[in-house]
Design a protein around this motif. Structure first.
Motif, mmCIF file in Angstrom:
data_model
loop_
_atom_site.group_PDB
_atom_site.id
_atom_site.type_symbol
_atom_site.label_atom_id
_atom_site.label_comp_id
_atom_site.label_asym_id
_atom_site.label_seq_id
_atom_site.Cartn_x
_atom_site.Cartn_y
_atom_site.Cartn_z
ATOM 1 N N ALA A 28 0.634 -1.170 -0.138
ATOM 2 C CA ALA A 28 -0.200 -0.094 0.075
ATOM 3 C C ALA A 28 0.859 1.085 0.127
ATOM 4 O O ALA A 28 0.599 2.282 -0.430
ATOM 5 C CB ALA A 28 -0.762 -0.001 1.076
ATOM 6 N N ARG A 29 2.040 1.196 0.958
ATOM 7 C CA ARG A 29 2.929 2.277 0.782
ATOM 8 C C ARG A 29 3.372 2.637 -0.565
ATOM 9 O O ARG A 29 3.218 4.031 -1.140
ATOM 10 C CB ARG A 29 4.135 2.138 1.791
ATOM 11 C CG ARG A 29 3.946 2.126 2.956
ATOM 12 C CD ARG A 29 5.104 2.038 4.016
ATOM 13 N NE ARG A 29 6.013 3.068 3.621
ATOM 14 C CZ ARG A 29 6.202 4.121 4.162
ATOM 15 N NH1 ARG A 29 5.563 4.421 5.352
ATOM 16 N NH2 ARG A 29 7.098 4.972 4.122
ATOM 17 N N TYR A 30 3.755 1.745 -1.437
ATOM 18 C CA TYR A 30 4.119 1.909 -2.636
ATOM 19 C C TYR A 30 3.139 2.434 -3.727
ATOM 20 O O TYR A 30 3.390 3.600 -4.271
ATOM 21 C CB TYR A 30 4.907 0.824 -3.362
ATOM 22 C CG TYR A 30 5.212 0.683 -4.997
ATOM 23 C CD1 TYR A 30 6.512 1.427 -5.112
ATOM 24 C CD2 TYR A 30 4.488 0.227 -5.821
ATOM 25 C CE1 TYR A 30 6.713 1.512 -6.596
ATOM 26 C CE2 TYR A 30 4.802 0.235 -7.095
ATOM 27 C CZ TYR A 30 5.867 0.891 -7.442
ATOM 28 O OH TYR A 30 6.276 1.044 -8.801
ATOM 29 N N ILE A 31 2.239 1.964 -3.651
ATOM 30 C CA ILE A 31 0.876 2.052 -4.618
ATOM 31 C C ILE A 31 0.397 3.597 -4.242
ATOM 32 O O ILE A 31 0.083 4.424 -5.287
ATOM 33 C CB ILE A 31 -0.171 1.072 -4.587
ATOM 34 C CG1 ILE A 31 0.516 -0.114 -5.209
ATOM 35 C CG2 ILE A 31 -1.349 1.582 -5.561
ATOM 36 C CD1 ILE A 31 -0.398 -1.519 -5.206
ATOM 37 N N ASP A 37 1.524 10.894 -5.636
ATOM 38 C CA ASP A 37 2.614 11.987 -6.504
ATOM 39 C C ASP A 37 2.022 12.264 -7.716
ATOM 40 O O ASP A 37 2.240 13.343 -8.118
ATOM 41 C CB ASP A 37 3.805 11.041 -6.471
ATOM 42 C CG ASP A 37 4.575 11.128 -4.970
ATOM 43 O OD1 ASP A 37 4.058 11.772 -4.069
ATOM 44 O OD2 ASP A 37 5.574 10.407 -4.682
ATOM 45 N N HIS A 38 1.402 11.160 -8.252
ATOM 46 C CA HIS A 38 0.692 11.490 -9.611
ATOM 47 C C HIS A 38 -0.257 12.607 -9.502
ATOM 48 O O HIS A 38 -0.249 13.390 -10.513
ATOM 49 C CB HIS A 38 0.208 10.131 -10.159
ATOM 50 C CG HIS A 38 -0.642 10.519 -11.370
ATOM 51 N ND1 HIS A 38 0.113 10.206 -12.685
ATOM 52 C CD2 HIS A 38 -2.054 10.778 -11.757
ATOM 53 C CE1 HIS A 38 -0.839 10.337 -13.754
ATOM 54 N NE2 HIS A 38 -1.995 10.808 -13.101
ATOM 55 N N TRP A 39 -1.218 12.709 -8.600
ATOM 56 C CA TRP A 39 -2.181 13.534 -8.676
ATOM 57 C C TRP A 39 -1.620 14.905 -8.164
ATOM 58 O O TRP A 39 -2.107 16.054 -8.578
ATOM 59 C CB TRP A 39 -3.532 13.107 -7.874
ATOM 60 C CG TRP A 39 -4.070 12.333 -8.661
ATOM 61 C CD1 TRP A 39 -4.234 10.884 -8.472
ATOM 62 C CD2 TRP A 39 -4.873 12.092 -9.770
ATOM 63 N NE1 TRP A 39 -4.870 10.195 -9.480
ATOM 64 C CE2 TRP A 39 -5.416 11.237 -10.144
ATOM 65 C CE3 TRP A 39 -5.416 13.571 -10.595
ATOM 66 C CZ2 TRP A 39 -6.240 11.068 -11.158
ATOM 67 C CZ3 TRP A 39 -6.098 13.315 -11.716
ATOM 68 C CH2 TRP A 39 -6.511 12.017 -12.015
ATOM 69 N N LEU A 60 -5.043 -2.661 -5.707
ATOM 70 C CA LEU A 60 -4.948 -2.506 -4.494
ATOM 71 C C LEU A 60 -6.324 -2.370 -3.752
ATOM 72 O O LEU A 60 -6.819 -2.947 -2.613
ATOM 73 C CB LEU A 60 -4.102 -1.137 -3.907
ATOM 74 C CG LEU A 60 -4.048 -0.747 -2.569
ATOM 75 C CD1 LEU A 60 -3.084 -1.935 -1.889
ATOM 76 C CD2 LEU A 60 -3.459 0.626 -2.218
ATOM 77 N N VAL A 61 -7.349 -1.822 -4.265
ATOM 78 C CA VAL A 61 -8.651 -1.920 -3.886
ATOM 79 C C VAL A 61 -9.128 -3.310 -3.907
ATOM 80 O O VAL A 61 -9.760 -3.698 -2.884
ATOM 81 C CB VAL A 61 -9.427 -1.034 -4.964
ATOM 82 C CG1 VAL A 61 -11.256 -1.328 -4.714
ATOM 83 C CG2 VAL A 61 -9.285 0.432 -4.765
#
Length: 401
Positions: A28-31, A37-39, A60-61
């Motif tokens: 979860a940390r990575y994703i 960061d993307h948004w 992840l969901v």
């Protein structure tokens, strides 16, 4: 991309806001860091890398949905529910990046509802409300455009009441005569200021405010029966089947929106009620949290004889309910179920006692009353109660320690 969507992206949490949630969750940390960061840089970099990051968020969901559905829900870690909820929000944004069509917004609305029902969005309330508003404004029109009825206010009737009644008691009177004494009491004229008392009679208002939300609906009149089940249903479909002009569509099934935290899911409805001051009274120095539950259904819904572990103030907005009470001291005479899931529910039918099958029930003392619009029933912890709606009904209950 429309300006409304761009404004929404500013409400998404940044990575610094999420680090504590995912301290011990490597995946979860990575994703989530990648998604955050993307948004955070979306308006400057555009949708570069969106496809791969969106795919990871969807995974992840799914992963956390499986974790939530493994074992009993009460045992699910809060961090898991938070990860699921915020991952759902990121998933919605990636889906909207692909399309903002009405059909896509409907699909995203369902994802947001699941995030609220299964996850925990309390840390991101502003995002939740803004996203809900954005999705509802552009969602596809309901396939059923039926106009719902406006219910007629019930005329108050004289009825037997086997417990004390108090007319708008002060906090001191309530604390002395009800809370401190452990005495169930019918409270009159305490919620007359609620806008809900007149606004909710127009079912089209509820349809407009809440129709697009997905909620858990009980199928069958009694949760202790073998025929009982639950489904996730759009409120608009539930209202149409149970209150619409052609109620034959419901067949023999009574559907009940019961014990649901509707007001955290739909803040606009919460503005029509207020937490009674009586709920601030407790045994400690500071009042505890108040759980607010909604109970909406047609005539004939039944909650079998059961008890709740907290103080309970049941407030009737419209319709009426026949209620039968019994004291905790009569627990053994009420034949509680032996299963853990139904341990707080009696096997007897309080409305049709059967002394031959349950002989000890003859020793129990029962108290009856009719809960009418504007009434509130105070029930101390572990008082048994049977509830049957006598007419289309909306009740709000407040539970507190």
């Amino acid at each position: 991309m429309d300006t409304g969507f761009l404004e929404l992206t500013k409400l998404l949490p940044r990575w610094v806001d999420l680090e504590n949630v995912v301290q011990h969750e490597v995946e979860a940390r990575y994703i989530l860091k990648r998604a955050a960061d993307h948004w955070a840089s979306f308006q400057s970099r555009g949708d570069s890398g969106a496809e791969e990051t969106g795919y990871l968020v969807c995974a992840l969901v799914d992963r956390n949905w499986e974790r939530i559905h493994t074992g009993h829900f009460s045992q699910v870690a809060l961090a898991t529910r938070k990860i699921y909820a915020i991952a759902c929000c990121f998933k919605i944004f990636f889906l909207l990046l692909e399309s903002t069509s009405p059909a896509q917004k409907d699909a995203c609305s369902e994802i947001l509802d699941e995030a609220q029902l299964l996850g925990c969005l309390e840390d991101w309330s502003e995002l939740k409300v803004a996203l809900m508003d954005y999705l509802d404004k552009g969602a596809a029109a309901a396939t059923n455009s039926e106009t719902l009825p406006t219910l007629e206010p019930l005329t108050r009737v004289s009825s037997t009441c086997d417990i004390p009644q108090l007319d708008a008691p002060s906090l001191e009177e309530f604390q002395t005569k009800c809370f401190g004494a452990g005495q169930p009491t019918l409270l009159l004229n305490t919620i007359q200021h609620w806008p809900a008392l007149h606004k909710w009679l127009d079912l089209n208002y509820i349809l407009q405010v809440a129709g697009n939300r997905t909620v858990p609906i009980e199928i069958g009149s009694n949760y202790a029966s073998d025929e009982w089940s639950q489904q996730l249903v759009k409120i608009r479909d539930f209202l149409s089947r149970q209150f619409g002009k052609d109620t034959s569509k419901a067949g023999q099934n009574i559907e009940y929106l019961a014990q649901h935290e509707l007001f955290s899911q739909i803040p606009a409805l919460k503005e029509d009620i207020s937490i009674p001051d009586y709920c601030t009274i407790g045994n400690g120095d500071a009042p505890g949290a108040v759980d607010i539950k909604a109970w909406l259904g047609p005539a004939g819904t039944i909650s079998p004889m059961h008890y709740d572990p907290k103080h309970n103030l049941l407030c009737q907005v419209f319709g009426s309910k026949r209620i039968i009470l019994a004291a905790p001291e009569d627990t053994d005479n009420l034949y509680p179920h032996e299963s853990e899931f139904l341990a707080n529910t009696a096997r007897i039918d309080a409305a049709q006692l059967d002394p031959e099958t349950y002989p000890l029930v003859a020793k129990a003392k029962f108290y009856q009353l009719l809960l009418q619009p504007g009434d509130c029933l105070y029930m101390p912890p572990k008082w048994w109660h049977y509830v049957r709606s006598e007419a289309p009904s909306f009740s709000v209950s407040f539970w507190w320690e």
